[in-house]
Design a protein around this motif. Structure first.
Motif, short mmCIF file in Angstrom:
data_model
loop_
_atom_site.label_atom_id
_atom_site.label_comp_id
_atom_site.label_asym_id
_atom_site.label_seq_id
_atom_site.Cartn_x
_atom_site.Cartn_y
_atom_site.Cartn_z
N ARG A 36 0.95 -1.66 0.01
CA ARG A 36 0.15 -0.01 0.28
C ARG A 36 1.40 0.72 0.11
NH1 ARG A 36 -1.97 2.12 5.58
NH2 ARG A 36 -3.71 3.72 5.40
N VAL A 37 1.01 2.29 -0.90
CA VAL A 37 1.44 3.29 -1.27
C VAL A 37 0.92 3.96 -0.09
CG1 VAL A 37 2.34 5.18 -2.34
CG2 VAL A 37 2.19 3.34 -3.93
N ILE A 38 1.69 4.64 0.70
CA ILE A 38 1.90 5.57 2.06
C ILE A 38 1.82 6.93 1.60
CG2 ILE A 38 1.67 3.75 3.54
CD1 ILE A 38 4.10 4.75 4.90
N ASN A 39 2.77 7.27 0.66
CA ASN A 39 2.89 9.06 0.79
C ASN A 39 2.31 10.03 1.07
OD1 ASN A 39 5.16 7.27 -1.22
ND2 ASN A 39 5.11 8.87 -2.50
N ASP A 40 0.58 9.76 0.57
CA ASP A 40 -0.01 11.09 0.70
C ASP A 40 -0.33 10.12 2.33
OD1 ASP A 40 0.28 12.37 -0.86
OD2 ASP A 40 -0.51 11.48 -2.88
N VAL A 41 -0.71 9.41 2.84
CA VAL A 41 -1.01 8.50 3.83
C VAL A 41 -0.76 9.75 5.22
CG1 VAL A 41 -1.26 6.76 5.63
CG2 VAL A 41 -1.39 6.59 2.85
N HIS A 42 -2.03 10.00 5.46
CA HIS A 42 -1.12 10.89 6.94
C HIS A 42 -1.12 9.10 8.34
CE1 HIS A 42 -1.89 12.45 11.07
NE2 HIS A 42 -2.37 13.95 10.58
N PRO A 43 0.55 10.14 8.89
CA PRO A 43 1.11 9.55 9.79
C PRO A 43 0.41 8.94 10.95
CG PRO A 43 2.60 11.66 9.92
CD PRO A 43 1.08 11.77 9.12
N SER A 44 -0.98 9.48 11.21
CA SER A 44 -1.76 8.56 12.36
C SER A 44 -2.11 7.08 11.80
CB SER A 44 -2.68 9.68 12.76
OG SER A 44 -3.99 9.85 11.78
N LYS A 45 -2.58 7.19 10.48
CA LYS A 45 -3.03 6.14 9.20
C LYS A 45 -1.97 5.30 8.87
CE LYS A 45 -7.28 8.06 9.56
NZ LYS A 45 -7.08 9.15 11.23
N ARG A 46 -0.86 5.14 9.86
CA ARG A 46 0.54 4.09 8.62
C ARG A 46 0.58 3.05 9.40
NH1 ARG A 46 4.54 8.23 5.38
NH2 ARG A 46 3.54 9.19 4.93
N ASN A 47 0.05 2.89 10.60
CA ASN A 47 0.15 2.12 11.58
C ASN A 47 1.56 2.17 11.52
OD1 ASN A 47 -0.39 0.05 13.36
ND2 ASN A 47 -0.44 -1.54 12.04
#
Length: 374
Positions: free
Chosen positions: A65-76
């Motif tokens: 899952r690409v996390i480039n634009d995922v908020h830090p709190s949602k990256r687990n």
């Protein structure tokens, strides 16, 4: 694809690029250490994984899952900082469970997780204390507890031991290693301490000036450094790097270096392939680790290519289990590692035993390794 994939990641501030096309694939359960001098980009890369820094180009993925634009709190992910970042007005127990509370975890579940983590880290007797009442080592355990209780996909450690004194740092290093062996979780760990990198990691990424200089196991990094930077940065004392000329010695090839008195000394190489023959009569750098330059009794009994050179001792440094001996080769101070009871004194000529099986040859122009320890 790995568990955590960093694909051609670039970080730039305006026109200034500080991280250049970083490619690392981390398997589940790996302990990857990012190591390098201050300003090399290791903490920037960690912050990009955490989401505290944006990715200018390329992608970072966790479990495909690409996390480039995922908020830090949602990256687990869970991060342990150098400064511990504990809330001074909260108890240890409240500090550890605060993140769970913010995510709406029911109180019974929070308390169960707290009890498990506190027992694992042996801080169950500290839960009602405030951070100001704790030692540095205890505060570090609390910071780790806060990360562990989250049950994240990836743990990120940013120089977590740098504020501790030398003995406590060694103790905590062992605790972190035990923790990884027990939990088998994916860890990315930043340090400038190459001993920490060697002892903790399953793989090391050596960084300098925003580039990955080498990615490999601790043994690969230590035995077969990719270039002069890695050779000199990894190892304590670091690898001896001696100016030499490669010459024919019968059917073999030897490195010709100068001794203490400027007279030539020959050391036959274990390699004799075309790659090395391309450098005949050319200047090279001969790399010898201190433990491969020793006395006859301390030499590796399994080595096939042990050679003796007579050279003068300039300095001896007893260090408990070892004696470090300095001699001059190729106009440079070189360190030999000998047994604690080696009979060696400053100013005396001495027969040094060199394990040429462990020698590494570098091109002085490109600074890349051209032969040795494959």
């Amino acid at each position: 694809m790995g568990f955590l994939d960093i694909n051609n990641a670039v970080k730039a501030y305006g026109a200034v690029e500080v991280l250049h096309q970083v490619d690392i694939s981390v398997e589940e359960g790996e302990f990857l250490v990012l190591v390098g001098p201050s300003g090399c980009g290791k903490s920037t890369l960690l912050n990009m994984i955490a989401g505290l820094e944006s990715v200018t180009k390329g992608t970072i993925s966790i479990k495909d899952r690409v996390i480039n634009d995922v908020h830090p709190s949602k990256r687990n992910i869970a991060m342990v900082f150098q400064s511990y970042a504990l809330y001074p007005n909260m108890t240890v127990g409240q500090n550890i469970t605060f993140g769970l509370e913010m995510h709406g975890t029911p109180k019974p579940e929070r308390q169960a997780k707290l009890a498990d983590v506190a027992k694992l880290l042996q801080i169950d007797h500290l839960l009602d204390r405030k951070p100001g009442q704790l030692s540095g080592g205890q505060r570090q355990r609390v910071a780790m507890g806060r990360a562990l209780v989250r049950d994240p996909d990836v743990f990120l450690f940013d120089e977590p031991l740098s504020n501790l004194d030398a003995k406590l740092r060694v103790d905590m290093r062992t605790e972190i290693k035990k923790l990884h062996q027990r939990l088998k979780r994916t860890i990315v760990y930043v340090t400038h301490d190459q001993i920490e990198a060697m002892t903790l990691s399953t793989r090391i990424a050596v960084m300098n000036k925003g580039y990955i200089q080498q990615l490999g196991t601790p043994k690969e990094i230590y035995d077969t450094p990719a270039n002069l930077f890695v050779a000199s940065f990894m190892g304590s004392p670091s690898m001896n790097l001696i100016p030499a000329v490669l010459v024919a010695d019968g059917d073999q090839i030897a490195a010709r270096i100068t001794g203490f008195d400027g007279q030539p000394l020959l050391l036959r190489l274990s390699q004799n392939d075309q790659t090395i023959r391309n450098y005949l009569d050319a200047q090279v750098i001969l790399g010898i680790r201190p433990e491969a330059l020793t006395d006859a009794d301390g030499a590796d009994r399994n080595a096939r290519n042990l050679q003796v050179i007579r050279n003068q001792v300039t300095v001896t440094e007893p260090a408990g289990s070892d004696t470090f001996v300095t001699t001059v080769l190729g106009g440079k101070d070189c360190v030999a590692r000998m047994r604690a009871d080696a009979d060696v004194h400053p100013g005396q000529p001495f027969d040094f035993t060199v394990n040429m099986d462990k020698a590494v040859i570098f091109d002085p122009k490109t600074e890349d390794r051209i032969a040795g320890r494959h």
